[in-house]
Motif scaffolding. Sequence first.
Motif, short mmCIF file in Angstrom:
data_model
loop_
_atom_site.label_atom_id
_atom_site.label_comp_id
_atom_site.label_asym_id
_atom_site.label_seq_id
_atom_site.Cartn_x
_atom_site.Cartn_y
_atom_site.Cartn_z
N PHE A 123 0.81 -1.21 0.00
CA PHE A 123 0.00 0.00 0.00
C PHE A 123 0.85 1.27 0.00
O PHE A 123 0.54 2.23 0.68
N ARG A 124 1.91 1.26 -0.80
CA ARG A 124 2.67 2.51 -0.95
C ARG A 124 1.89 3.50 -1.83
O ARG A 124 2.18 4.69 -1.85
N HIS A 125 0.90 2.99 -2.59
CA HIS A 125 -0.07 3.82 -3.30
C HIS A 125 -1.45 3.38 -2.83
O HIS A 125 -1.69 2.19 -2.61
N ALA A 126 -2.38 4.31 -2.70
CA ALA A 126 -3.75 3.97 -2.30
C ALA A 126 -4.71 5.01 -2.86
O ALA A 126 -4.34 6.18 -3.04
N ALA A 127 -5.92 4.57 -3.15
CA ALA A 127 -6.95 5.46 -3.68
C ALA A 127 -8.04 5.67 -2.64
O ALA A 127 -8.40 4.75 -1.90
N LEU A 128 -8.56 6.89 -2.59
CA LEU A 128 -9.67 7.24 -1.70
C LEU A 128 -10.84 7.71 -2.54
O LEU A 128 -10.65 8.42 -3.54
N ARG A 129 -12.05 7.34 -2.12
CA ARG A 129 -13.25 7.74 -2.84
C ARG A 129 -13.58 9.21 -2.58
O ARG A 129 -13.14 9.81 -1.61
#
Length: 407
Positions: free
Chosen positions: A349-355
């Motif tokens: 999870f070094r990159h993650a997306a948020l809604r």
Amino acid sequence: MRDTPASPSFWRSPLRGPWLTSVLGLVLLVGITVLFVTGLVSYAAYNPGLAPVNDKTPDKGILGFYLFAWPTDPHWLYRLTQGVHVTLGVTLIPVLLAKLWSVVPKLFALPPARSLTHALERVSLLLLVGGGLFEFVTGVLNAQLDYLFPGSFYPLHFYGAWVFFAAFVAHAVLKVPAAVRNVRRAREEGELVAPRPDPPTVSRRGALWFVGGGSLLLFGTTAGQSFDGPLRRTALLAPHGGADPGTGPNGFQINKTAAYAGIDRAETAEDAWRLIVVGRSGRTVRLSRTELSQLPLHSSALPIACVEGWSTSDQWWRGVRLRDLAALVGHDGDPPDVLVESLQRRGAFRHAALRANQVADPRSLLALYVNGEALSADHGYPARVIVPAAPGVLNTKWVARLTFGKV
């Protein structure tokens, strides 16, 4: 000639019988159902339908039919659901082992299949027992941060859960009516009863008290992971992270340290680090930590809750609202989704997306301070994301870039 495990007379315990097996089975019926539901909820909390970076089970197909946009209210939602999932899973271990012990003669019964129906039942039992042990073992190892199994925990546990629960439902449909009758009648007859039992040393109810005591002991040494203060010290079986967080404003639990993530102190220094914010039509803003601290700052009281089941109480975070950063790059009004990228060198999870609903929540911050003090390196200095009700891994630390838009 000596008895073999395939012979009923080989099994001599006077405790085995339909009443004990049925009581344990009904407890597991309720407990495993709660485990399955909270596990699915935990998976949904990662918003795997949002972006590939969040989806650790890309081949799930129809198994993702129920996914929904994870809410931000109540702010303790993930803390509750994942705490229940892990604590209940550990608490049920003595019940599961006792249930398997109570029916072990059936695993050696011959012939292995007396009819097609019996053969299907034996196959379902193989999936049930194997799947149950697999799920409990991988879950406990993950909670202890011991990744001894091959591959990633997420797909292994997710697909294993569906296989196990399908077998569990089939078994429940076949056995629950009989189990209820056995508990009501309390009659001890049938293939589980030893034909030549040894003298009893404890009653069946005494055995239940023993199993219940084991579960209570595991509960008492696990549940404290969801609390601060003296109760956390009772959580002897809970993971306590890879480093001692120390005391003071930053003295709360850490799983992933700056050293583990490969964060170089030179790149987080004031003169080196810049936050890159990208928005509408590629509009880009670069901000130093000092420049961020000069923007309007807001505070939020939010916990950190992790997939291993541990959580903190509400910490006081202070920083810039995510929706304000979106407005800086052209997203006035309703902000869009955001892709968050970290300086972290490795890890899922070094990159993650948020809604968008998470970005829009006024409590969602790019935090610079916690409990009145600048973030420590292990808590994400120079800046980290903090979002209500989100799993800990989505509260990205050491943020380097925010890209607002469709992800």
